[in-house]
Design an enzyme around this catalytic site. Structure first.
Site, short mmCIF file in Angstrom:
data_model
loop_
_atom_site.label_atom_id
_atom_site.label_comp_id
_atom_site.label_asym_id
_atom_site.label_seq_id
_atom_site.Cartn_x
_atom_site.Cartn_y
_atom_site.Cartn_z
N GLY A 164 -4.97 15.84 93.70
CA GLY A 164 -3.92 16.65 94.32
C GLY A 164 -3.73 17.88 93.40
O GLY A 164 -4.37 18.26 92.23
N ASP A 197 -1.48 18.58 81.43
CA ASP A 197 -0.15 19.21 81.20
C ASP A 197 -0.14 20.24 82.22
O ASP A 197 0.93 21.11 81.93
CB ASP A 197 -0.56 19.86 79.70
N GLY A 198 -0.77 20.29 82.97
CA GLY A 198 -0.51 21.66 84.16
C GLY A 198 -0.70 22.94 83.81
O GLY A 198 -0.51 23.72 84.73
N LYS A 216 -2.29 29.29 89.70
CA LYS A 216 -2.99 28.18 88.96
C LYS A 216 -2.51 28.19 87.42
O LYS A 216 -2.46 29.30 87.10
CB LYS A 216 -4.28 28.31 88.92
N ASP A 249 -13.24 17.15 96.96
CA ASP A 249 -11.90 18.00 96.56
C ASP A 249 -12.13 19.41 96.26
O ASP A 249 -11.36 20.25 96.14
CB ASP A 249 -11.04 17.23 95.69
N ASN A 250 -13.42 19.85 95.83
CA ASN A 250 -13.68 21.12 95.53
C ASN A 250 -14.56 21.65 96.73
O ASN A 250 -15.04 23.02 96.41
CB ASN A 250 -14.49 21.14 94.31
#
Length: 489
Positions: free
Chosen positions: A90, A124-125, A112, A253-254
Site C-alpha cells: 500500500g 519510516d515513510g 511521496k 504494484d508498480n
C-alpha cells in the site's frame, strides 16, 4: 492560470470508501527547502508558470500547507513482487492529495515521502534526496522521449536525516498522473474477496477512461478494461525497448492500469547495448533485466487477468491477453523503423534490425550514440562517425550491415536530408544516464542545484543539439557504467 493559493482539489478516489485506503495527514518537514518546480507540469495543471519561484512551494511540497479541498489519502493495494504475492503493500510513504481538473482531464497529485501510513510496515515513510531527484528526472526523461509516464510537479528537500545504506537527507516530490490505480489495487480486492468493491473499482476506472461503457454489466466492463490495459502496456514496453530503458522493478504494484511508466526506482538507460542489462542491484536472478521486460509485463497482465476472473471467464481472459504479443511486435517494429529512417514496411526489416542489434551487442557499442550517429549517416565511406563507436574488430561487420542498410534505403522514396531530419527527431542525443544522475545528485547533496537545472532542461528537449552542453551527451567513463542502484524505500 491560478496562483498556488488558488489551487483547489477534489477527491473522487478517496470517496470510494474505506476499502480503498485510509485518510492520513502528512508528516511535514520542520525546515523544508524548496529545490525545484516544473513549469511545464504547472502549465498542464493550470498553475501560472510564474509561480515556479514562489517560496510557498517549500510548504506545499512537503505537506506543511495543503491545497484547498485536499484530503490526503493512503491508497491500499497488494501485488506480486519478484513473482511472489505480497498482501502487505500500500502507500507506505505517499499520500494521494487529491485531483485537479484541467481542460477536461483530471490529474491526481500524490505526495511521496510524506511519512508513515498504516501500510508502512517497518519503513519510516520517508524518501531521500537521491531517489527523489531520480524520479523527478526520470519522468521528464521519458516524457521527453514520447513514452507514457508519470511526472512530478516539484521537489522539496530538508535537513532531516533518513537512514538507508547510509544516512541521507529527506526529500519529497508531488507526483502527477491521470491515475495512480495499479494492477495491485485490483489484486488486493480480489484476493481479500471484496468483490463488490472490486466491481466499484472497475466501474470507477471505466468511467474515467472508457466512459462509453457506462451502465454496462461488470463482465463487459472488466473485459474492456483488460483489453485497454493490455494495449496500453504493450505500447509502453515497446517504447521502453526501443529507447533502451530498463524499469528495474516491474512488480504488479508498480504497473499503472493506464500504461504509464510508474514508480521510478532502480531504473537505468542502456549505455553499451546489453540485452541482459540488470539495473536493480536487488535483482539477483535477472527477472527484470532489459530483455525480460516484455515477458514480465505479460506475466503481470496475467496476474491482473486473474483478478478479473471474478467477472470474466477464462477463455475471454486468454483472448484478451493474446492481443499483447502482436501489439508489442507491431509497435516495436514501427518505433525501430522510425529510428532507422524507414517509412515503408518490408518483410526483411525485422531481420535488418536484429542484425544491427547483434552487431551492437558483439561490439559492446553505445546504443544511444550509435543511433544518433546513424541519424547523420548519408552513405559515406568510410563511415567515420560510426567507426568511432564500434571497435576496430567489428568494423567489417559494421561495413556488412551498412551495405544491407544502404540496399534497403534504395526502396525508400525520401532523400537523405529528409531521412536524417526524421531520424534526428527519433534518436535522442541526451538520455538520463546513471552517471549523469549521480553527478546531479552529488551536486544537490552539496546544495548546488545548477546541474539539476541543466540536465532537467536537456531531458525536456533530448533531440535538440544543445551545442553548449556537449559533455552531457558523452558516453560514460568506465566507472560510470553498471552503477549499483537501489530503490531506497
Amino acid at each position: 492560470m491560478k496562483k498556488l493559493d488558488q489551487v483547489s482539489l477534489s477527491h473522487h478516489f478517496a470517496d470510494l470508501g474505506d476499502a480503498f485506503g485510509t485518510p492520513v495527514p502528512p508528516s511535514p518537514f520542520e525546515r523544508p527547502d524548496f529545490i525545484h518546480a516544473n513549469p511545464a507540469v504547472m502549465q498542464q495543471l493550470g498553475i501560472d508558470p510564474a509561480e515556479a519561484a514562489n517560496p510557498a512551494w517549500a510548504e506545499y511540497g512537503c505537506g506543511k500547507r495543503l491545497f484547498h479541498g485536499s484530503r490526503p489519502f493512503a491508497m491500499k493495494y497488494t501485488g506480486h513482487q519478484f513473482g511472489v504475492y505480497n498482501p502487505d503493500l500500500g502507500d507506505g510513504r505517499a499520500l494521494l492529495l487529491g485531483e485537479l481538473e484541467r481542460d477536461g482531464t483530471r490529474w491526481e497529485l500524490h505526495l511521496k515521502g510524506a511519512g508513515k501510513t498504516p501500510y508502512s510496515r517497518f519503513g519510516d515513510g520517508r524518501a531521500v534526496l537521491r531517489s527523489t531527484i531520480r524520479e523527478y528526472l526520470g519522468g521528464e526523461a521519458l516524457y521527453g522521449l514520447g513514452i507514457p509516464t508519470t511526472r512530478a510537479l516539484c521537489i522539496v528537500g530538508s535537513d532531516e536525516p533518513v537512514v538507508r545504506e547510509k544516512i541521507e537527507t529527506g526529500a519529497m516530490l508531488i507526483r502527477v498522473a491521470e491515475t495512480h490505480i495499479r494492477f495491485g489495487h485490483f489484486e488486493y480486492l480480489f484476493y481479500t474477496k471484496q468483490l463488490e468493491a472490486l466491481h466499484r473499482l472497475v466501474e470507477f476506472t471505466c468511467a474515467r477512461f472508457l466512459p462509453e461503457l457506462e451502465g454496462q454489466p461488470a463482465a463487459e466492463q472488466a473485459e474492456a478494461l483488460l483489453r485497454f490495459t493490455t494495449r496500453r502496456s504493450a505500447s509502453l514496453v515497446a517504447g521502453w525497448q526501443a529507447a533502451g530503458f530498463a524499469h528495474g522493478v516491474l512488480n504488479t504494484d508498480n504497473m499503472s492500469i493506464i500504461g504509464d511508466t510508474f514508480d521510478y526506482g532502480p531504473y537505468g538507460f542502456l549505455d553499451d547495448y546489453e540485452p541482459n542489462f540488470i539495473c536493480n542491484h536487488s535483482d539477483h536472478t535477472g527477472r527484470y533485466a532489459f530483455e525480460q521486460q516484455p515477458g514480465v509485463v505479460l506475466w503481470n497482465l496475467n496476474a491482473l487477468a486473474h483478478a478479473f476472473s471474478a467477472f470474466v471467464g477464462a477463455d475471454t481472459l486468454r483472448d484478451c491477453l493474446e492481443e499483447f504479443q502482436p501489439l508489442l511486435i507491431d509497435e516495436y517494429a514501427a518505433r525501430m523503423r522510425t529510428k532507422l529512417g524507414l517509412q515503408q514496411v518490408e518483410d526483411g526489416d525485422q531481420h535488418l534490425c536484429a542484425e544491427l542489434l547483434q552487431l551492437l551487442e558483439q561490439a559492446q557499442a553505445d546504443y544511444t550514440l550509435f543511433f544518433r550517429a546513424l541519424a547523420h549517416y548519408r552513405g559515406e565511406r568510410p563511415p567515420a562517425s560510426l567507426q568511432e563507436i564500434v571497435p576496430v574488430a567489428q568494423h567489417a561487420a559494421l561495413e556488412q550491415w551498412l551495405n544491407h542498410y544502404d540496399q534497403r534505403l534504395t526502396h525508400e522514396q525520401s532523400d537523405s536530408r529528409t531521412r536524417n531530419r526524421t531520424m534526428l527527431a527519433a534518436n535522442p542525443k541526451y538520455i538520463l544516464r546513471n552517471y549523469l544522475a549521480q553527478k546531479v545528485i552529488e551536486a544537490a547533496e552539496a546544495h548546488d542545484f545548477r546541474p539539476l537545472q541543466t540536465l532537467f532542461g536537456l531531458l525536456q528537449a533530448p533531440f535538440d543539439e544543445h551545442p553548449e552542453h556537449e559533455s552531457w551527451a558523452a558516453a560514460p567513463p568506465p566507472s560510470g557504467k553498471h552503477m549499483p542502484i537501489s530503490c531506497s524505500s
